[in-house]
Motif scaffolding. Structure first.
Motif, PDB file in Angstrom:
ATOM      1  N   TYR A 110       2.538  -2.555   5.750  1.00  0.00           N
ATOM      2  CA  TYR A 110       3.773  -2.496   5.182  1.00  0.00           C
ATOM      3  C   TYR A 110       4.792  -2.968   6.391  1.00  0.00           C
ATOM      4  N   ARG A 115       3.604  -9.052   2.471  1.00  0.00           N
ATOM      5  CA  ARG A 115       4.043  -8.972   1.183  1.00  0.00           C
ATOM      6  C   ARG A 115       3.310 -10.127   0.446  1.00  0.00           C
ATOM      7  N   ASP A 118       1.608 -13.781   1.375  1.00  0.00           N
ATOM      8  CA  ASP A 118       1.266 -13.732   2.703  1.00  0.00           C
ATOM      9  C   ASP A 118      -0.110 -13.563   3.036  1.00  0.00           C
ATOM     10  N   TRP A 138      -4.240  -4.735  -1.287  1.00  0.00           N
ATOM     11  CA  TRP A 138      -3.174  -5.703  -0.980  1.00  0.00           C
ATOM     12  C   TRP A 138      -3.520  -7.053  -1.573  1.00  0.00           C
TER      13      TRP A 138
END
Ligand SMILES: Cc1ncc(COP(=O)(O)O)c(C=O)c1O
Length: 410
Positions: A110, A115, A118, A138
């Protein structure tokens, strides 16, 4: 912050910390509370909220204009003491603690700004849950994971060039085969391609590697392991430059991945003896590896300082003469002998952690590498006969005797 740290004597020496003290001195003194007139030990502040002398001061603390404490999910003195100590050991400008090593890794992604859309580049040898976190949680959030062999710098560079990942994560000493990563070269490559480098320093500790000095952006620890060292506290820490502090704190405040003050206190207490414990554990591991290897009774003994280990040369260069405190063995009899070995151990415990004062044995096929297909495990060099010893502080002769009798070779 303790005034003694800020005014630390400017000792010279190869391993001086950011405060000018040797690591051993920093371990004993770093992170002590301000104005602690009576207690010689760090107090535990279990308080969830803190009073300020005046409303104006509380207003300033809550507004972030003044340092201080308001609510433990935002900051706690006992937890900060641990964070300050780990920052000092790693030579970082800031550190933030979390409820586990996994939360620390998540926070590091983070803080790196990862984000949706990516990519992240991960070492193939990474701790399994770190890979699962990236690919699972993620991944669901729209982040793509690229996995590469970090032993091959050309492949890592090609992946950086091709995928332009936001962040990359690797461990210096892989588990359980103890391959050594060329940390300085990898970190330099990441910097060249604008990728945030995150190094998991759990197995190596700041006594062996200080990746921020190589130029790494963030260092993560499972404090559950060597930092705490007694198998009684779960925690994690991220260390880095001050620029990362806002996001590292935001994560703990809003995700609530808080390290409890008691756990922070336990880890901080453990930290004070890290040099002594880890030093002895590494010495024990080396002796054990050499003697087990010389016994000729195992298909393979894996330890980075053994002459036949594939990373021997890198270990000398990167690990500064220490090989860590894990020894991996390959039993000739495969799964049947591995189970027999676990059953017969008397001194050594059969459990899944490292870094504790007692020696523990893990069977990767049953635990850390359970979810991999046998062919994938074989490709990694892990067989049905592979067992991992996380070496503790017992006398090495006693560990050796237990391992040999359990292997049925006595
Ligand atoms: C290298 C490494 N990193 C991170 C973790 C995760 O730490 P924790 O169990 O404290 O969440 C582990 C756990 O085994 C580990 O071995």
């Amino acid at each position: 912050m303790d005034g003694r740290q800020e005014k630390g004597p400017g000792t010279a020496g190869g391993n001086a910390t950011g405060f000018g003290w040797a690591l051993e001195t920093t371990l004993v003194h770093a992170g002590r509370v301000p104005r602690a007139p009576v207690s010689t030990a760090m107090p535990i502040y279990p308080s969830t909220s803190f009073q300020a002398p005046t409303p104006e001061e509380l207003d300033a603390v809550l507004g972030g204009e003044a340092a201080g404490y308001s609510y433990t999910r935002h900051a706690n003195p006992t937890v900060d003491a641990l964070a300050n100590a780990v920052a000092a050991l790693e030579g970082g400008e800031t550190a933030v603690c979390y409820g586990s090593g996994m939360a620390a890794i998540d926070a590091a992604f983070y803080a790196a700004g990862v984000r949706a859309g990516d990519r992240v580049l991960l070492s193939r040898d990474l701790y399994g849950a770190s890979l699962n976190l990236a690919q699972g949680i993620w991944g669901e959030a729209g982040v793509e994971t690229v996995v590469e062999d970090f032993g091959d710098l050309d492949r890592v560079e090609a992946a950086l060039r091709r995928h332009a990942p936001r962040a990359m994560l690797f461990e210096v000493l892989s588990n359980p085969l103890l391959r050594v990563a060329d940390g300085p070269a990898l970190v330099a490559l990441a910097a060249r391609y604008g990728t945030v480098s995150i190094v998991d320093n759990t197995f190596t500790t700041p006594l062996v590697c200080r990746p921020l000095a190589w130029g790494a952006d963030l260092v993560v620890h499972s404090a559950t392991k060597y930092l705490g060292g007694h198998g009684d506290a779960t925690g994690g820490v991220v260390v880095g430059r001050a620029a990362y502090r806002a996001r590292l704190l935001q994560y703990v405040k809003l995700r609530g991945a808080v390290l409890g003050p008691f756990e922070a206190w336990l880890v901080h207490r453990g930290l004070r003896t890290l040099a002594v414990r880890y030093g002895r554990q590494c010495d024990n591991a080396r002796l054990l590896a050499e003697r087990l290897d010389a016994s000729g009774r195992f298909a393979r003994v894996v330890y980075p300082l053994l002459p036949h280990h594939p990373s021997r040369a890198l270990a000398d260069r990167i690990l500064g003469g220490r090989g860590g405190a894990v020894v991996t063995l390959e039993l000739r009899g495969g799964r049947e002998q591995a189970f027999d070995f676990l059953r017969r151990l008397t001194l050594v415990g059969s459990a899944t952690s490292v870094g504790d004062v007692y020696t523990l044995c893990l069977y990767p096929v049953m635990a850390s590498h359970r979810n991999l297909a046998p062919a994938e495990r074989a490709r990694m060099g892990i067989t049905d006969g592979t067992v991992r010893l996380a070496v503790g502080l017992e006398h090495v002769d006693d560990i050796l005797a237990d391992v040999l009798q359990a292997a049925g070779t006595d």
